[in-house]
Design a protein around this motif. Structure first.
Motif, PDB file in Angstrom:
ATOM      1  N   LEU A 218       0.819  -1.213   0.000  1.00 63.03           N
ATOM      2  CA  LEU A 218       0.000   0.000   0.000  1.00 63.03           C
ATOM      3  C   LEU A 218       0.854   1.264   0.000  1.00 63.03           C
ATOM      4  O   LEU A 218       0.422   2.312  -0.485  1.00 63.03           O
ATOM      5  CB  LEU A 218      -0.940  -0.020   1.202  1.00 63.03           C
ATOM      6  CG  LEU A 218      -2.187   0.870   1.132  1.00 63.03           C
ATOM      7  CD1 LEU A 218      -2.989   0.610  -0.132  1.00 63.03           C
ATOM      8  CD2 LEU A 218      -3.045   0.679   2.368  1.00 63.03           C
ATOM      9  N   SER A 219       2.069   1.176   0.513  1.00 66.39           N
ATOM     10  CA  SER A 219       2.942   2.355   0.587  1.00 66.39           C
ATOM     11  C   SER A 219       3.219   2.987  -0.770  1.00 66.39           C
ATOM     12  O   SER A 219       3.483   4.190  -0.859  1.00 66.39           O
ATOM     13  CB  SER A 219       4.274   1.991   1.250  1.00 66.39           C
ATOM     14  OG  SER A 219       4.132   1.858   2.641  1.00 66.39           O
ATOM     15  N   ASP A 220       3.166   2.201  -1.829  1.00 63.94           N
ATOM     16  CA  ASP A 220       3.412   2.736  -3.169  1.00 63.94           C
ATOM     17  C   ASP A 220       2.269   3.616  -3.661  1.00 63.94           C
ATOM     18  O   ASP A 220       2.424   4.323  -4.655  1.00 63.94           O
ATOM     19  CB  ASP A 220       3.615   1.591  -4.165  1.00 63.94           C
ATOM     20  CG  ASP A 220       4.925   0.853  -3.958  1.00 63.94           C
ATOM     21  OD1 ASP A 220       5.833   1.439  -3.340  1.00 63.94           O
ATOM     22  OD2 ASP A 220       5.029  -0.305  -4.402  1.00 63.94           O
ATOM     23  N   HIS A 221       1.138   3.572  -2.976  1.00 66.21           N
ATOM     24  CA  HIS A 221      -0.055   4.226  -3.508  1.00 66.21           C
ATOM     25  C   HIS A 221      -0.703   5.228  -2.557  1.00 66.21           C
ATOM     26  O   HIS A 221      -1.670   5.894  -2.939  1.00 66.21           O
ATOM     27  CB  HIS A 221      -1.098   3.159  -3.879  1.00 66.21           C
ATOM     28  CG  HIS A 221      -0.561   2.103  -4.804  1.00 66.21           C
ATOM     29  ND1 HIS A 221      -0.355   2.333  -6.151  1.00 66.21           N
ATOM     30  CD2 HIS A 221      -0.171   0.831  -4.565  1.00 66.21           C
ATOM     31  CE1 HIS A 221       0.128   1.236  -6.705  1.00 66.21           C
ATOM     32  NE2 HIS A 221       0.256   0.312  -5.778  1.00 66.21           N
ATOM     33  N   VAL A 222      -0.210   5.337  -1.325  1.00 66.24           N
ATOM     34  CA  VAL A 222      -0.790   6.282  -0.372  1.00 66.24           C
ATOM     35  C   VAL A 222       0.313   7.115   0.259  1.00 66.24           C
ATOM     36  O   VAL A 222       1.497   6.761   0.204  1.00 66.24           O
ATOM     37  CB  VAL A 222      -1.597   5.554   0.743  1.00 66.24           C
ATOM     38  CG1 VAL A 222      -2.623   4.596   0.148  1.00 66.24           C
ATOM     39  CG2 VAL A 222      -0.679   4.824   1.712  1.00 66.24           C
TER      40      VAL A 222
ATOM     41  N   ASP B   6      -4.957  -1.057  -9.959  1.00 64.86           N
ATOM     42  CA  ASP B   6      -5.060  -2.480 -10.268  1.00 64.86           C
ATOM     43  C   ASP B   6      -3.939  -3.305  -9.640  1.00 64.86           C
ATOM     44  O   ASP B   6      -4.111  -4.494  -9.365  1.00 64.86           O
ATOM     45  CB  ASP B   6      -5.041  -2.693 -11.787  1.00 64.86           C
ATOM     46  CG  ASP B   6      -6.359  -2.290 -12.452  1.00 64.86           C
ATOM     47  OD1 ASP B   6      -7.369  -2.144 -11.722  1.00 64.86           O
ATOM     48  OD2 ASP B   6      -6.373  -2.129 -13.681  1.00 64.86           O
ATOM     49  N   GLU B   7      -2.784  -2.661  -9.427  1.00 63.41           N
ATOM     50  CA  GLU B   7      -1.636  -3.395  -8.897  1.00 63.41           C
ATOM     51  C   GLU B   7      -1.903  -4.017  -7.525  1.00 63.41           C
ATOM     52  O   GLU B   7      -1.222  -4.974  -7.124  1.00 63.41           O
ATOM     53  CB  GLU B   7      -0.415  -2.476  -8.782  1.00 63.41           C
ATOM     54  CG  GLU B   7       0.042  -1.866 -10.095  1.00 63.41           C
ATOM     55  CD  GLU B   7      -0.603  -0.517 -10.384  1.00 63.41           C
ATOM     56  OE1 GLU B   7       0.134   0.387 -10.807  1.00 63.41           O
ATOM     57  OE2 GLU B   7      -1.819  -0.373 -10.166  1.00 63.41           O
TER      58      GLU B   7
ATOM     59  N   ARG C 140      -4.550  -5.679  -6.671  1.00 63.95           N
ATOM     60  CA  ARG C 140      -5.159  -6.992  -6.922  1.00 63.95           C
ATOM     61  C   ARG C 140      -6.089  -7.423  -5.777  1.00 63.95           C
ATOM     62  O   ARG C 140      -6.016  -8.553  -5.276  1.00 63.95           O
ATOM     63  CB  ARG C 140      -4.076  -8.047  -7.136  1.00 63.95           C
ATOM     64  CG  ARG C 140      -3.152  -7.743  -8.294  1.00 63.95           C
ATOM     65  CD  ARG C 140      -2.197  -8.891  -8.585  1.00 63.95           C
ATOM     66  NE  ARG C 140      -1.338  -9.193  -7.459  1.00 63.95           N
ATOM     67  CZ  ARG C 140      -0.216  -8.525  -7.175  1.00 63.95           C
ATOM     68  NH1 ARG C 140       0.175  -7.504  -7.945  1.00 63.95           N
ATOM     69  NH2 ARG C 140       0.513  -8.855  -6.138  1.00 63.95           N
ATOM     70  N   LEU C 141      -7.003  -6.561  -5.401  1.00 57.98           N
ATOM     71  CA  LEU C 141      -7.846  -6.831  -4.232  1.00 57.98           C
ATOM     72  C   LEU C 141      -9.169  -7.498  -4.575  1.00 57.98           C
ATOM     73  O   LEU C 141      -9.926  -7.855  -3.663  1.00 57.98           O
ATOM     74  CB  LEU C 141      -8.110  -5.518  -3.487  1.00 57.98           C
ATOM     75  CG  LEU C 141      -6.863  -4.810  -2.931  1.00 57.98           C
ATOM     76  CD1 LEU C 141      -7.265  -3.529  -2.237  1.00 57.98           C
ATOM     77  CD2 LEU C 141      -6.119  -5.735  -1.978  1.00 57.98           C
ATOM     78  N   ARG C 142      -9.468  -7.652  -5.842  1.00 60.79           N
ATOM     79  CA  ARG C 142     -10.734  -8.295  -6.216  1.00 60.79           C
ATOM     80  C   ARG C 142     -10.525  -9.716  -6.732  1.00 60.79           C
ATOM     81  O   ARG C 142     -11.379 -10.257  -7.406  1.00 60.79           O
ATOM     82  CB  ARG C 142     -11.440  -7.456  -7.298  1.00 60.79           C
ATOM     83  CG  ARG C 142     -12.081  -6.188  -6.743  1.00 60.79           C
ATOM     84  CD  ARG C 142     -12.578  -5.290  -7.852  1.00 60.79           C
ATOM     85  NE  ARG C 142     -13.580  -4.350  -7.393  1.00 60.79           N
ATOM     86  CZ  ARG C 142     -14.064  -3.351  -8.130  1.00 60.79           C
ATOM     87  NH1 ARG C 142     -13.602  -3.169  -9.362  1.00 60.79           N
ATOM     88  NH2 ARG C 142     -14.981  -2.552  -7.660  1.00 60.79           N
ATOM     89  N   ASN C 143      -9.406 -10.315  -6.401  1.00 57.88           N
ATOM     90  CA  ASN C 143      -9.081 -11.633  -6.923  1.00 57.88           C
ATOM     91  C   ASN C 143      -9.499 -12.781  -6.026  1.00 57.88           C
ATOM     92  O   ASN C 143      -9.230 -13.938  -6.333  1.00 57.88           O
ATOM     93  CB  ASN C 143      -7.573 -11.745  -7.190  1.00 57.88           C
ATOM     94  CG  ASN C 143      -7.122 -10.817  -8.326  1.00 57.88           C
ATOM     95  OD1 ASN C 143      -7.941 -10.319  -9.071  1.00 57.88           O
ATOM     96  ND2 ASN C 143      -5.829 -10.582  -8.414  1.00 57.88           N
ATOM     97  N   HIS C 144     -10.149 -12.497  -4.908  1.00 52.36           N
ATOM     98  CA  HIS C 144     -10.600 -13.564  -4.016  1.00 52.36           C
ATOM     99  C   HIS C 144     -11.999 -14.037  -4.386  1.00 52.36           C
ATOM    100  O   HIS C 144     -12.846 -13.235  -4.795  1.00 52.36           O
ATOM    101  CB  HIS C 144     -10.582 -13.093  -2.556  1.00 52.36           C
ATOM    102  CG  HIS C 144     -11.487 -11.926  -2.296  1.00 52.36           C
ATOM    103  ND1 HIS C 144     -11.104 -10.623  -2.536  1.00 52.36           N
ATOM    104  CD2 HIS C 144     -12.758 -11.860  -1.824  1.00 52.36           C
ATOM    105  CE1 HIS C 144     -12.087  -9.804  -2.224  1.00 52.36           C
ATOM    106  NE2 HIS C 144     -13.110 -10.527  -1.786  1.00 52.36           N
ATOM    107  N   VAL C 145     -12.226 -15.321  -4.289  1.00 55.09           N
ATOM    108  CA  VAL C 145     -13.559 -15.884  -4.540  1.00 55.09           C
ATOM    109  C   VAL C 145     -14.390 -15.690  -3.293  1.00 55.09           C
ATOM    110  O   VAL C 145     -13.960 -16.055  -2.186  1.00 55.09           O
ATOM    111  CB  VAL C 145     -13.476 -17.376  -4.902  1.00 55.09           C
ATOM    112  CG1 VAL C 145     -14.856 -17.957  -5.084  1.00 55.09           C
ATOM    113  CG2 VAL C 145     -12.636 -17.575  -6.160  1.00 55.09           C
ATOM    114  N   PRO C 146     -15.586 -15.101  -3.401  1.00 54.78           N
ATOM    115  CA  PRO C 146     -16.414 -14.861  -2.214  1.00 54.78           C
ATOM    116  C   PRO C 146     -16.700 -16.159  -1.454  1.00 54.78           C
ATOM    117  O   PRO C 146     -16.930 -17.210  -2.063  1.00 54.78           O
ATOM    118  CB  PRO C 146     -17.700 -14.256  -2.795  1.00 54.78           C
ATOM    119  CG  PRO C 146     -17.308 -13.712  -4.117  1.00 54.78           C
ATOM    120  CD  PRO C 146     -16.230 -14.615  -4.630  1.00 54.78           C
ATOM    121  N   ALA C 147     -16.691 -16.066  -0.141  1.00 55.54           N
ATOM    122  CA  ALA C 147     -16.948 -17.244   0.706  1.00 55.54           C
ATOM    123  C   ALA C 147     -18.430 -17.590   0.695  1.00 55.54           C
ATOM    124  O   ALA C 147     -19.274 -16.736   0.494  1.00 55.54           O
ATOM    125  CB  ALA C 147     -16.473 -16.966   2.112  1.00 55.54           C
TER     126      ALA C 147
END
Length: 318
Positions: free
Chosen positions: A37-41, A308-309, A311-318
């Motif tokens: 996250l440091s690269d983006h905030v 996009d880097e 990659r937070l939407r790559n998890h399959v919902p439980a």
């Protein structure tokens, strides 16, 4: 499809970035925060214990029950630090200008949940916030707040990051010399994102923006900020995301042949039944939106709520 890249300003317990300010002279560096996250905030590191003059290493602290409310006390010497910590929290709360805050978990000053409250030597309650964090959160109830422990959960991590970037874009708008038409443009770009969180609020905010040309500017900004941040604090669901995906499909459907429409329908259904992550239907939609001439969809922050880097939407919902 491009989005403006506004860097969120995020307050953080400085030990989570590797500063050696913990009670034992160490740190609690978190890899997601410090490496990704440091690269983006833009971080705003804070350590309330150090800021009230406690040095490191230092005696450990705990919360103790009293008739006046929780007291922050050193464990061995019984020094009561409630007053200086409360004064610091009030000062910080009055001047805090950030888009989110990441606190150290379980800390008697910075924990946001599960902090034990003692009566003598027994734990009376484990459902408390740290003294400092509680004051900050009460003063800024719509501020995105998490601790590093909860950010290990895929769903909570994505929700927090999405909110801090949305808050940053709104802050950038209102810090500038904005006009009602600028707010209309901002809102138009966030429509699908708002719809994915709170359909009822989406409609109410639309009515508010419709009055942008007649409502006093300051009142409009206050009302919009509150409504926007409140809506995004509502957790998005699979059902609401499916609704948005289907809305988007409807907007590009006329530009697609039967086979491509069927592919999109199938992948949306796969997401709905938890077979694929949200990133899969979104990637396919983004591909078609680029070539469909759908200018409205190309500008939707729903497709790029954060870099996009991450990659937070790559998890399959439980």
């Amino acid at each position: 499809m491009t989005g403006e890249r506004v860097r969120p300003r995020v307050a953080v317990s400085s030990c989570l970035l590797g500063a050696a300010v913990r009670f034992n002279g160490g740190h609690s560096r978190d890899r997601f925060l410090s490496d990704m996250l440091s690269d983006h905030v833009d971080w705003v590191p804070m350590c309330p214990e150090m800021d009230i003059g406690l040095g490191t290493p230092r005696e450990t602290l705990r919360l103790e029950r009293s008739p006046q409310g929780p007291r922050l006390v050193t464990r061995k010497t019984r020094r009561d630090l409630t007053a200086p910590m409360t004064a610091l929290a009030a000062e910080r709360a009055a001047t805090l200008r950030v888009d989110g805050y990441v606190f150290k978990s379980k800390s008697p000053s910075c924990g946001i949940h599960g902090v034990p409250l003692y009566t003598d030597e027994a734990v009376a309650d484990r459902r408390n916030r740290g003294l400092y964090a509680d004051a900050i959160m009460n003063a800024h109830p719509l501020l995105p707040v998490e601790d590093e422990g909860r950010l290990h959960d895929d769903v909570l991590r994505e929700a927090f990051v999405e909110r801090i970037f949305a808050h940053a874009r709104l802050r950038a708008l209102f810090e500038g010399d904005w006009r009602p038409r600028d707010l209309v443009t901002f809102h138009s770009r966030h429509k699908m994102q708002l719809l994915a969180h709170d359909p009822e609020a989406y409609r109410a905010i639309g009515r508010l923006v419709a009055e942008a040309g007649t409502c006093p500017r300051d009142r409009l900004a206050t009302a919009y900020r509150h409504a926007f941040c409140t809506a995004l604090a509502v957790r998005g669901t699979i059902g609401r995301n499916v609704n948005v995906l289907q809305h988007c499909l409807g907007m590009v459907s006329c530009h697609l042949d039967r086979e491509r429409r069927a592919d999109l329908v199938e992948v949306i259904q796969s997401y709905q039944v938890r077979h694929v992550p949200l990133s899969v239907p979104l990637a396919l939609l983004r591909h078609h939106v680029r070539g469909a001439g759908a200018a409205f969809l190309r500008e939707q922050t729903y497709f790029f709520p954060y870099p996009d880097e991450l990659r937070l939407r790559n998890h399959v919902p439980a």
